[in-house]
Design a protein around this motif. Structure first.
Motif, PDB file in Angstrom:
ATOM      1  N   PRO A   1       0.826  -1.215   0.000  1.00  0.00           N
ATOM      2  CA  PRO A   1       0.000   0.000   0.000  1.00  0.00           C
ATOM      3  C   PRO A   1       0.858   1.262   0.000  1.00  0.00           C
ATOM      4  CG  PRO A   1       0.039  -0.947   2.184  1.00  0.00           C
ATOM      5  CD  PRO A   1       0.832  -1.882   1.299  1.00  0.00           C
ATOM      6  N   THR A   2       1.428   1.586  -1.148  1.00  0.00           N
ATOM      7  CA  THR A   2       2.412   2.671  -1.230  1.00  0.00           C
ATOM      8  C   THR A   2       1.856   4.015  -0.787  1.00  0.00           C
ATOM      9  OG1 THR A   2       1.874   2.934  -3.566  1.00  0.00           O
ATOM     10  CG2 THR A   2       3.766   1.578  -3.041  1.00  0.00           C
ATOM     11  N   THR A   3       0.633   4.326  -1.170  1.00  0.00           N
ATOM     12  CA  THR A   3       0.064   5.628  -0.807  1.00  0.00           C
ATOM     13  C   THR A   3      -0.090   5.749   0.701  1.00  0.00           C
ATOM     14  OG1 THR A   3      -1.100   5.686  -2.917  1.00  0.00           O
ATOM     15  CG2 THR A   3      -1.848   7.215  -1.234  1.00  0.00           C
ATOM     16  N   LEU A   4      -0.602   4.702   1.342  1.00  0.00           N
ATOM     17  CA  LEU A   4      -0.766   4.743   2.800  1.00  0.00           C
ATOM     18  C   LEU A   4       0.581   4.798   3.515  1.00  0.00           C
ATOM     19  CD1 LEU A   4      -3.706   2.255   3.378  1.00  0.00           C
ATOM     20  CD2 LEU A   4      -3.736   4.734   3.565  1.00  0.00           C
ATOM     21  N   ILE A   5       1.549   4.085   2.995  1.00  0.00           N
ATOM     22  CA  ILE A   5       2.882   4.132   3.596  1.00  0.00           C
ATOM     23  C   ILE A   5       3.448   5.554   3.492  1.00  0.00           C
ATOM     24  CG2 ILE A   5       5.272   3.336   3.340  1.00  0.00           C
ATOM     25  CD1 ILE A   5       4.102   0.581   2.541  1.00  0.00           C
ATOM     26  N   ALA A   6       3.248   6.179   2.325  1.00  0.00           N
ATOM     27  CA  ALA A   6       3.741   7.552   2.140  1.00  0.00           C
ATOM     28  C   ALA A   6       3.061   8.521   3.095  1.00  0.00           C
ATOM     29  CB  ALA A   6       3.521   7.993   0.697  1.00  0.00           C
ATOM     30  N   ILE A   7       1.759   8.384   3.269  1.00  0.00           N
ATOM     31  CA  ILE A   7       1.034   9.271   4.190  1.00  0.00           C
ATOM     32  C   ILE A   7       1.536   9.055   5.620  1.00  0.00           C
ATOM     33  CG2 ILE A   7      -1.223   9.723   5.234  1.00  0.00           C
ATOM     34  CD1 ILE A   7      -2.421   9.175   2.423  1.00  0.00           C
ATOM     35  N   ARG A   8       1.720   7.797   5.991  1.00  0.00           N
ATOM     36  CA  ARG A   8       2.223   7.507   7.344  1.00  0.00           C
ATOM     37  C   ARG A   8       3.631   8.057   7.535  1.00  0.00           C
ATOM     38  NH1 ARG A   8      -0.106   3.510  10.463  1.00  0.00           N
ATOM     39  NH2 ARG A   8       1.943   2.675  11.003  1.00  0.00           N
ATOM     40  N   MET A   9       4.458   8.009   6.482  1.00  0.00           N
ATOM     41  CA  MET A   9       5.802   8.586   6.571  1.00  0.00           C
ATOM     42  C   MET A   9       5.730  10.093   6.771  1.00  0.00           C
ATOM     43  SD  MET A   9       7.787   6.383   3.649  1.00  0.00           S
ATOM     44  CE  MET A   9       9.174   7.484   3.563  1.00  0.00           C
ATOM     45  N   ASN A  10       4.801  10.747   6.054  1.00  0.00           N
ATOM     46  CA  ASN A  10       4.646  12.202   6.176  1.00  0.00           C
ATOM     47  C   ASN A  10       4.253  12.622   7.581  1.00  0.00           C
ATOM     48  OD1 ASN A  10       5.353  13.052   3.623  1.00  0.00           O
ATOM     49  ND2 ASN A  10       3.302  12.819   2.812  1.00  0.00           N
TER      50      ASN A  10
ATOM     51  N   PRO B   1       6.068   2.989   9.286  1.00  0.00           N
ATOM     52  CA  PRO B   1       5.032   3.236   8.284  1.00  0.00           C
ATOM     53  C   PRO B   1       4.605   1.992   7.505  1.00  0.00           C
ATOM     54  CG  PRO B   1       7.059   4.422   7.741  1.00  0.00           C
ATOM     55  CD  PRO B   1       7.273   3.744   9.037  1.00  0.00           C
ATOM     56  N   ALA B   2       5.465   0.989   7.436  1.00  0.00           N
ATOM     57  CA  ALA B   2       5.142  -0.204   6.646  1.00  0.00           C
ATOM     58  C   ALA B   2       4.474  -1.301   7.459  1.00  0.00           C
ATOM     59  CB  ALA B   2       6.407  -0.743   5.991  1.00  0.00           C
ATOM     60  N   GLU B   3       4.194  -1.057   8.747  1.00  0.00           N
ATOM     61  CA  GLU B   3       3.599  -2.101   9.573  1.00  0.00           C
ATOM     62  C   GLU B   3       2.184  -2.483   9.126  1.00  0.00           C
ATOM     63  OE1 GLU B   3       3.329  -0.803  13.632  1.00  0.00           O
ATOM     64  OE2 GLU B   3       2.093   0.928  13.115  1.00  0.00           O
ATOM     65  N   ILE B   4       1.584  -1.683   8.268  1.00  0.00           N
ATOM     66  CA  ILE B   4       0.219  -1.958   7.814  1.00  0.00           C
ATOM     67  C   ILE B   4       0.165  -2.921   6.634  1.00  0.00           C
ATOM     68  CG2 ILE B   4      -0.665   0.253   8.616  1.00  0.00           C
ATOM     69  CD1 ILE B   4      -0.482   1.160   5.653  1.00  0.00           C
ATOM     70  N   VAL B   5       1.320  -3.355   6.132  1.00  0.00           N
ATOM     71  CA  VAL B   5       1.344  -4.199   4.929  1.00  0.00           C
ATOM     72  C   VAL B   5       0.554  -5.486   5.142  1.00  0.00           C
ATOM     73  CG1 VAL B   5       2.842  -5.560   3.410  1.00  0.00           C
ATOM     74  CG2 VAL B   5       3.461  -3.211   3.999  1.00  0.00           C
ATOM     75  N   GLY B   6       0.788  -6.180   6.240  1.00  0.00           N
ATOM     76  CA  GLY B   6       0.102  -7.451   6.491  1.00  0.00           C
ATOM     77  C   GLY B   6      -1.399  -7.299   6.620  1.00  0.00           C
ATOM     78  N   THR B   7      -1.817  -6.334   7.430  1.00  0.00           N
ATOM     79  CA  THR B   7      -3.258  -6.143   7.620  1.00  0.00           C
ATOM     80  C   THR B   7      -3.926  -5.632   6.351  1.00  0.00           C
ATOM     81  OG1 THR B   7      -2.777  -3.973   8.574  1.00  0.00           O
ATOM     82  CG2 THR B   7      -3.149  -5.786  10.108  1.00  0.00           C
ATOM     83  N   THR B   8      -3.223  -4.793   5.599  1.00  0.00           N
ATOM     84  CA  THR B   8      -3.772  -4.305   4.335  1.00  0.00           C
ATOM     85  C   THR B   8      -3.936  -5.449   3.346  1.00  0.00           C
ATOM     86  OG1 THR B   8      -2.762  -2.139   4.660  1.00  0.00           O
ATOM     87  CG2 THR B   8      -3.432  -2.684   2.427  1.00  0.00           C
ATOM     88  N   LEU B   9      -2.944  -6.326   3.280  1.00  0.00           N
ATOM     89  CA  LEU B   9      -3.028  -7.481   2.386  1.00  0.00           C
ATOM     90  C   LEU B   9      -4.216  -8.356   2.755  1.00  0.00           C
ATOM     91  CD1 LEU B   9      -1.864  -9.207   0.109  1.00  0.00           C
ATOM     92  CD2 LEU B   9      -0.353 -10.268   1.783  1.00  0.00           C
ATOM     93  N   MET B  10      -4.387  -8.624   4.043  1.00  0.00           N
ATOM     94  CA  MET B  10      -5.508  -9.460   4.483  1.00  0.00           C
ATOM     95  C   MET B  10      -6.849  -8.781   4.199  1.00  0.00           C
ATOM     96  SD  MET B  10      -6.491 -12.262   5.682  1.00  0.00           S
ATOM     97  CE  MET B  10      -5.331 -13.129   6.673  1.00  0.00           C
ATOM     98  N   ALA B  11      -6.945  -7.495   4.521  1.00  0.00           N
ATOM     99  CA  ALA B  11      -8.204  -6.775   4.302  1.00  0.00           C
ATOM    100  C   ALA B  11      -8.556  -6.705   2.821  1.00  0.00           C
ATOM    101  CB  ALA B  11      -8.110  -5.368   4.887  1.00  0.00           C
ATOM    102  N   THR B  12      -7.567  -6.425   1.975  1.00  0.00           N
ATOM    103  CA  THR B  12      -7.859  -6.325   0.541  1.00  0.00           C
ATOM    104  C   THR B  12      -8.134  -7.699  -0.068  1.00  0.00           C
ATOM    105  OG1 THR B  12      -5.481  -6.293   0.004  1.00  0.00           O
ATOM    106  CG2 THR B  12      -6.609  -4.161   0.216  1.00  0.00           C
ATOM    107  N   PHE B  13      -7.523  -8.750   0.468  1.00  0.00           N
ATOM    108  CA  PHE B  13      -7.820 -10.112   0.015  1.00  0.00           C
ATOM    109  C   PHE B  13      -9.281 -10.454   0.302  1.00  0.00           C
ATOM    110  CE2 PHE B  13      -8.031 -14.703   0.865  1.00  0.00           C
ATOM    111  CZ  PHE B  13      -7.626 -15.194  -0.372  1.00  0.00           C
ATOM    112  N   VAL B  14      -9.720 -10.162   1.528  1.00  0.00           N
ATOM    113  CA  VAL B  14     -11.109 -10.434   1.910  1.00  0.00           C
ATOM    114  C   VAL B  14     -12.074  -9.578   1.085  1.00  0.00           C
ATOM    115  CG1 VAL B  14     -12.783 -10.232   3.802  1.00  0.00           C
ATOM    116  CG2 VAL B  14     -10.531 -11.232   4.229  1.00  0.00           C
ATOM    117  N   SER B  15     -11.736  -8.296   0.896  1.00  0.00           N
ATOM    118  CA  SER B  15     -12.642  -7.419   0.128  1.00  0.00           C
ATOM    119  C   SER B  15     -12.729  -7.862  -1.333  1.00  0.00           C
ATOM    120  CB  SER B  15     -12.199  -5.957   0.230  1.00  0.00           C
ATOM    121  OG  SER B  15     -10.969  -5.742  -0.431  1.00  0.00           O
TER     122      SER B  15
END
Length: 195
Positions: A147-156, A162-176
């Motif tokens: 999730p590059t955009t979210l990582i960039a926002i978290r970095m800002n 900022p990259a700790e959301i990768v796993g949960t984002t992958l799971m959430a987008t897989f389910v969606s």
């Protein structure tokens, strides 16, 4: 409709601030929001340039062709009404690939081109075709590996990781994505029974 909702919020906010005698808060919030928007944009530009560069390297190395060949059977299953060699399939695969890599901004032009190509195949120009609905559902709910955009926002905003959301984002987008495919198939089956 969304424009009217935003207009309502703006007018209501200004009206409430004026009624309470705090109109200077509206001005302060406007300038703070503009400053914050510019800061976020600069951060997003840097991360988007980086990932678009990586995407270009992947394209030159043939990785995007490999990704497209992996997606081809899935796309053929999801879009059975689109002819095998139609240009829409290429745009759909590019859109899906960009979304999977977390490049939503890069995916948008491909999604628009795919919709235009699907509209050419549509017999009823006033109503979206099933393939168009499928593309919209998949584009909205797409699996995202990075999730590059979210990582960039978290970095800002100075996130410690900022990259700790990768796993949960992958799971959430897989389910969606699975939910979008399931609902799409359910509506297609229901509509074919009714007709």
């Amino acid at each position: 409709m969304v424009n009217f909702i935003w207009l309502f919020f703006i007018v209501a906010g200004v009206g409430v601030a004026a009624a309470q005698g705090n109109i200077e808060l509206v001005t302060q919030a406007t300038f703070d929001g503009a400053k914050s928007g510019v800061t976020v944009c600069f951060g997003l530009i840097s991360i988007m340039v980086f990932w678009l560069g990586i995407m270009r390297i992947a394209e030159d190395a043939g990785l995007l062709k490999l990704l497209a060949s992996l997606l081809r059977p899935i796309v053929r299953f999801l879009f059975p009404s689109v002819p095998k060699d139609h240009p829409a399939l290429g745009y759909i695969m590019s859109n899906m690939g960009a979304n999977i890599l977390g490049l939503g901004n890069a995916a948008t032009p491909m999604g628009i081109k795919a919709m235009q190509e699907l509209q050419l195949l549509n017999s009823n120009k006033e109503t979206a075709s099933p393939a168009m609905c499928t593309l919209l559902a998949l584009n909205t709910a797409s699996i995202t590996l990075i999730p590059t955009t979210l990582i960039a926002i978290r970095m800002n905003f100075n996130s410690l990781n900022p990259a700790e959301i990768v796993g949960t984002t992958l799971m959430a987008t897989f389910v969606s994505t699975l939910a979008a495919i399931f609902v799409d198939r359910w509506y297609r089956a229901r509509n074919s029974i009714q007709h």
